[in-house]
Motif scaffolding. Structure first.
Motif, PDB file in Angstrom:
ATOM      1  N   ALA A   1     -17.107  16.934  -7.670  1.00 53.95           N
ATOM      2  CA  ALA A   1     -17.955  16.024  -8.433  1.00 53.95           C
ATOM      3  C   ALA A   1     -18.916  16.768  -9.354  1.00 53.95           C
ATOM      4  N   ASN A   2     -19.028  16.298 -10.601  1.00 50.94           N
ATOM      5  CA  ASN A   2     -19.898  16.943 -11.590  1.00 50.94           C
ATOM      6  C   ASN A   2     -21.340  16.472 -11.495  1.00 50.94           C
ATOM      7  N   ASN A   3     -21.565  15.323 -10.845  1.00 55.68           N
ATOM      8  CA  ASN A   3     -22.942  14.854 -10.668  1.00 55.68           C
ATOM      9  C   ASN A   3     -22.983  13.836  -9.517  1.00 55.68           C
ATOM     10  N   ALA A   4     -24.181  13.353  -9.207  1.00 53.68           N
ATOM     11  CA  ALA A   4     -24.347  12.467  -8.055  1.00 53.68           C
ATOM     12  C   ALA A   4     -23.591  11.151  -8.246  1.00 53.68           C
ATOM     13  N   GLN A   5     -23.555  10.691  -9.504  1.00 54.35           N
ATOM     14  CA  GLN A   5     -22.860   9.442  -9.795  1.00 54.35           C
ATOM     15  C   GLN A   5     -21.372   9.542  -9.439  1.00 54.35           C
ATOM     16  N   THR A   6     -20.759  10.631  -9.902  1.00 52.87           N
ATOM     17  CA  THR A   6     -19.340  10.843  -9.607  1.00 52.87           C
ATOM     18  C   THR A   6     -19.133  11.005  -8.102  1.00 52.87           C
ATOM     19  N   ALA A   7     -20.048  11.737  -7.460  1.00 55.38           N
ATOM     20  CA  ALA A   7     -19.918  11.941  -6.010  1.00 55.38           C
ATOM     21  C   ALA A   7     -19.894  10.595  -5.293  1.00 55.38           C
ATOM     22  N   ALA A   8     -20.723   9.663  -5.763  1.00 54.45           N
ATOM     23  CA  ALA A   8     -20.765   8.334  -5.139  1.00 54.45           C
ATOM     24  C   ALA A   8     -19.453   7.580  -5.400  1.00 54.45           C
ATOM     25  N   VAL A   9     -18.926   7.739  -6.603  1.00 54.47           N
ATOM     26  CA  VAL A   9     -17.644   7.092  -6.924  1.00 54.47           C
ATOM     27  C   VAL A   9     -16.543   7.670  -6.037  1.00 54.47           C
ATOM     28  N   HIS A  10     -16.514   8.993  -5.920  1.00 54.47           N
ATOM     29  CA  HIS A  10     -15.518   9.634  -5.046  1.00 54.47           C
ATOM     30  C   HIS A  10     -15.627   9.098  -3.619  1.00 54.47           C
ATOM     31  N   ALA A  11     -16.868   9.029  -3.134  1.00 56.52           N
ATOM     32  CA  ALA A  11     -17.076   8.584  -1.750  1.00 56.52           C
ATOM     33  C   ALA A  11     -16.570   7.149  -1.575  1.00 56.52           C
ATOM     34  N   SER A  12     -16.832   6.305  -2.560  1.00 55.55           N
ATOM     35  CA  SER A  12     -16.398   4.908  -2.425  1.00 55.55           C
ATOM     36  C   SER A  12     -14.869   4.825  -2.457  1.00 55.55           C
ATOM     37  N   ILE A  13     -14.232   5.692  -3.236  1.00 56.67           N
ATOM     38  CA  ILE A  13     -12.761   5.683  -3.293  1.00 56.67           C
ATOM     39  C   ILE A  13     -12.170   6.168  -1.965  1.00 56.67           C
ATOM     40  N   ARG A  14     -12.798   7.171  -1.377  1.00 54.04           N
ATOM     41  CA  ARG A  14     -12.310   7.665  -0.068  1.00 54.04           C
ATOM     42  C   ARG A  14     -12.330   6.541   0.968  1.00 54.04           C
ATOM     43  N   LYS A  15     -13.392   5.742   0.929  1.00 58.42           N
ATOM     44  CA  LYS A  15     -13.486   4.609   1.872  1.00 58.42           C
ATOM     45  C   LYS A  15     -12.386   3.600   1.614  1.00 58.42           C
ATOM     46  N   LEU A  16     -12.171   3.332   0.323  1.00 57.30           N
ATOM     47  CA  LEU A  16     -11.166   2.332  -0.066  1.00 57.30           C
ATOM     48  C   LEU A  16      -9.772   2.683   0.418  1.00 57.30           C
TER      49      LEU A  16
ATOM     50  N   PRO B   1       0.809  -1.234   0.000  1.00 60.91           N
ATOM     51  CA  PRO B   1       0.000   0.000   0.000  1.00 60.91           C
ATOM     52  C   PRO B   1       0.838   1.277   0.000  1.00 60.91           C
ATOM     53  N   ASP B   2       2.056   1.208   0.541  1.00 59.81           N
ATOM     54  CA  ASP B   2       2.903   2.408   0.562  1.00 59.81           C
ATOM     55  C   ASP B   2       3.255   2.891  -0.840  1.00 59.81           C
ATOM     56  N   LYS B   3       3.238   1.980  -1.797  1.00 57.21           N
ATOM     57  CA  LYS B   3       3.605   2.361  -3.170  1.00 57.21           C
ATOM     58  C   LYS B   3       2.398   2.829  -3.984  1.00 57.21           C
ATOM     59  N   VAL B   4       1.250   2.824  -3.357  1.00 57.59           N
ATOM     60  CA  VAL B   4       0.023   3.167  -4.082  1.00 57.59           C
ATOM     61  C   VAL B   4      -0.347   4.636  -3.861  1.00 57.59           C
ATOM     62  N   VAL B   5      -0.598   5.334  -4.966  1.00 56.42           N
ATOM     63  CA  VAL B   5      -1.045   6.727  -4.901  1.00 56.42           C
ATOM     64  C   VAL B   5      -2.408   6.811  -5.577  1.00 56.42           C
ATOM     65  N   VAL B   6      -3.341   7.474  -4.927  1.00 59.23           N
ATOM     66  CA  VAL B   6      -4.669   7.672  -5.513  1.00 59.23           C
ATOM     67  C   VAL B   6      -4.971   9.171  -5.536  1.00 59.23           C
ATOM     68  N   VAL B   7      -5.454   9.655  -6.678  1.00 60.31           N
ATOM     69  CA  VAL B   7      -5.742  11.077  -6.849  1.00 60.31           C
ATOM     70  C   VAL B   7      -7.143  11.251  -7.433  1.00 60.31           C
ATOM     71  N   LEU B   8      -7.928  12.139  -6.859  1.00 60.73           N
ATOM     72  CA  LEU B   8      -9.207  12.501  -7.487  1.00 60.73           C
ATOM     73  C   LEU B   8      -8.998  13.817  -8.226  1.00 60.73           C
TER      74      LEU B   8
ATOM     75  N   GLY C   1      -0.621   4.585   0.442  1.00 58.82           N
ATOM     76  CA  GLY C   1       0.460   5.482   0.830  1.00 58.82           C
ATOM     77  C   GLY C   1       0.103   6.954   0.736  1.00 58.82           C
ATOM     78  N   ARG C   2      -0.426   7.373  -0.401  1.00 65.11           N
ATOM     79  CA  ARG C   2      -0.754   8.776  -0.563  1.00 65.11           C
ATOM     80  C   ARG C   2      -2.101   8.917  -1.241  1.00 65.11           C
ATOM     81  N   PHE C   3      -2.971   9.719  -0.645  1.00 67.92           N
ATOM     82  CA  PHE C   3      -4.262  10.003  -1.249  1.00 67.92           C
ATOM     83  C   PHE C   3      -4.424  11.510  -1.396  1.00 67.92           C
ATOM     84  N   PHE C   4      -4.716  11.957  -2.599  1.00 66.50           N
ATOM     85  CA  PHE C   4      -4.952  13.375  -2.857  1.00 66.50           C
ATOM     86  C   PHE C   4      -6.416  13.546  -3.219  1.00 66.50           C
ATOM     87  N   ASP C   5      -7.136  14.210  -2.371  1.00 72.67           N
ATOM     88  CA  ASP C   5      -8.577  14.364  -2.579  1.00 72.67           C
ATOM     89  C   ASP C   5      -8.853  15.500  -3.570  1.00 72.67           C
TER      90      ASP C   5
END
Ligand code: SF4
Lengths: 167, 422
Positions: free
Chosen positions: B72-87, B59-66, B94-98
């Protein structure tokens, strides 16, 4: 593998924005994506394509984004294989990984016409029209690629790899 | 005759695979030093969850960026963002950029996560950008990334290298973007397919990191698998600027085997514009001067950095965006935005009539923040002008440098920035 289907002919440099426009990507449902497959290149494709149909194209098919949804859309719309003079590398890998056969043929694009009915024989490495009048040779699929494709894509392939590690 | 020298790609991929003698053309199983995904982390995880593993291999080598649809441009994207934040919490990545931190490629370089000699994989085609620091960085798909998350490796063919030797000095009103567009014309959309493009020469030696990123970014429009500028004094100084001295440097040997050499002297190169629909339709700005535009867009992983916003501000200072034309600016990161505020560029842009968006991809891929309607014309600092890229398929996109885009916004039509730099 051998399949029979209608040929959908496209030109060179068919990019991922034409195959699967970015504006539809906020919905990840494969059925939704398939409804817009190839929308930028041929508006009749998504409604006209049938199971088994074959996409034939020129150079650099799939250039542009890494978006895997371009493959998902084609696969889910029923396309059995994509034959092109050359493929952009990310699209090529994505197709293999999702189990959509992609085969290089230097001549198919020039030989076949849109709407031709053809037989694709991936083992015999030939694409031939059903009336026998036209045919184009296919380049062999590299062996490591064949292995992944043979298992139905990367997910089953990795599953097998993980299971082997555990045993 | 076999040569002893090796390319940077050969060295990096040999090291990453443990196949120490590997050469271009060999297929190796390589382990990445860093992996990145953006909103498509959702898709990565959809495949990854089939493996039943508790978390990615490292996990230390993993970077996730939104960054692609932020906010979010719509409710669908907002739900995707929310699920990624949980993940990211569940996996301890290692690094998450919201949302709002910036574009993935910009952040990897700016935060010094991308480093010389690394193998970097990103689920985005413009991951080649990170090669500016001397890494081997390439794009892959989401399912492939799921495989990497599971196993920590993937197969890669070591590419041949195309050496691009750039010489001469940039004329007033031109920059790295003009060079990149002119190269797209010389090399073509598939001319560097499956290859690594390595940029060398007297011009490159003088270019700052931001400009090197432009060249490496656009390499993928020529089909390149990776692009690179070997670490040099500029690279070292750039890292030193952040207080980092110890760098592992990997570079091509002089006697390495290069498949092809492309030479270009930029000394007389005018500002370049790429006409609608094809990046390689690049011509001197005068061929397009006077084309009416509805929108001018400055931003993206190609040209949303501080040097780009400052260049645009130089043109916009004391001027106004033309009636009937919209100027949209999306800084590549929060740091770019705050630096641009400090330098007064944001004030200049807004006083001129432009709007500044959340740091991120902005309207680059037609998701939000300046989507084009049928018949509309946009001049943009982005990297792709394919039909439908920014919205309607019946819209036209011209590509150009930040200076040319700013000058065009002022004129309301495509304009030569040199006339506004007197
Ligand atoms: S700015 Fe544009 S090209 Fe760059 S990562 Fe975002 S969507 Fe892709």
């Amino acid at each position: 593998m051998s399949v029979r289907g209608r040929i959908w002919l496209f030109g060179h440099d068919i990019n991922t924005d034409l195959i699967m426009p970015g504006r539809y990507l906020d919905n990840y449902d494969p059925a939704h994506l398939a409804q817009h497959a190839m929308e930028g290149a041929n508006k009749k494709f998504a409604s006209g394509v049938r199971k088994g149909d074959i996409v034939v194209s020129g150079k650099n098919f799939g250039c542009g984004s890494s978006r895997e949804q371009a493959v998902t859309a084609l696969k889910h719309s029923g396309v059995s294989a994509v034959i092109a003079e050359s493929f952009a590398r990310i699209f090529y890998r994505n197709a293999i990984n999702l189990g959509l056969p992609v085969v290089v043929s230097p001549t198919a694009h020039a030989v076949f016409g849109d709407g031709d009915i053809a037989m694709l024989d991936v083992d015999a490495l030939v694409l031939g029209s059903s009336d026998g009048a036209k045919s184009a040779p296919l380049e062999p699929i590299p062996s490591h690629v064949k292995t992944i494709l043979g298992m139905g894509g990367l997910v089953p392939y990795v599953k097998a790899k993980l299971a082997a590690k555990e045993a | 005759m076999t040569v002893d020298g090796r390319t940077a790609s050969e060295k990096i991929l040999s090291r990453a695979s443990g196949m120490l003698k590997a050469r271009a053309g060999d297929i190796v199983e390589a382990g990445p030093d860093l992996v990145m995904s953006h909103e498509n982390t959702y898709l990565v995880n959809r495949s990854f969850s089939e493996f039943g593993l508790p978390r990615p291999w490292d996990p230390d080598k993993v970077v996730v960026v939104l960054d692609h649809r932020t906010p979010a441009n719509n409710a669908q994207t907002a739900a995707v963002h929310a699920s990624i934040r949980k993940l990211v919490t569940k996996y301890g990545v290692g690094r998450f950029f919201d949302s709002g931190e910036g574009i993935c490629h910009q952040l990897l370089v700016e935060e010094r996560l991308a480093r010389p000699g690394q193998l970097i994989l990103g689920t985005d085609s413009h991951t080649t950008t990170e090669g500016a620091v001397g890494a081997f960085a390439t794009g892959i798909g989401a399912t492939e990334m799921a495989g990497v998350w599971a196993t920590g490796s993937l197969w890669l063919k070591i590419p041949k290298t195309v050496l691009v030797n750039l010489s001469g000095h940039l004329m007033k009103g031109t920059c790295a973007k003009d060079v990149a567009l002119s190269l797209a014309k010389i090399i073509g959309p598939s001319g560097a397919d499956y290859r690594c493009m390595e940029f060398v020469g007297t011009l490159v030696a003088d270019l700052p990191m931001a400009s090197r990123m432009v060249l490496c970014n656009m390499a993928v429009e020529m089909g390149a698998k990776a692009a690179m500028v070997s670490p040099d004094i500029v690279t070292k100084e750039w890292f030193r600027g952040y207080g980092e001295d110890a760098l592992t440097v990997v570079a091509s040997d002089e006697d390495a085997e290069f498949e092809r050499r492309v030479e270009s002297d930029v000394s007389r190169m005018p500002p370049i514009v790429s006409g609608p629909h094809k990046v390689e339709e690049a011509k001197s700005v005068d061929k397009f001067e006077g084309v009416r535009i509805d929108q001018a867009f400055i931003g993206t992983c190609t040209n949303g950095r501080l040097e780009d916003l400052l260049a645009a501000a130089r043109i916009l200072k004391g001027r106004k965006v033309a009636q009937g034309c919209r100027l949209i600016v999306a800084p590549a990161s929060r740091r770019v935005l705050t630096d641009a505020i400090d330098h007064g560029a944001v004030q200049t842009i807004t006083q001129a009539g432009g709007v500044v968006l959340t740091p991120g991809c902005g309207p680059c891929m037609g998701a939000h923040g300046g989507v084009l309607g049928p018949g509309e014309v946009c001049i943009s600092t982005s990297n792709r002008n394919f039909p439908g890229r920014m919205g309607s398929e019946e819209a036209e996109i011209y590509l150009a440098s930040p200076m040319t885009v700013a000058a065009s916004a002022v004129a309301g039509k495509i304009a030569d920035p040199r006339r506004m730099l007197e």
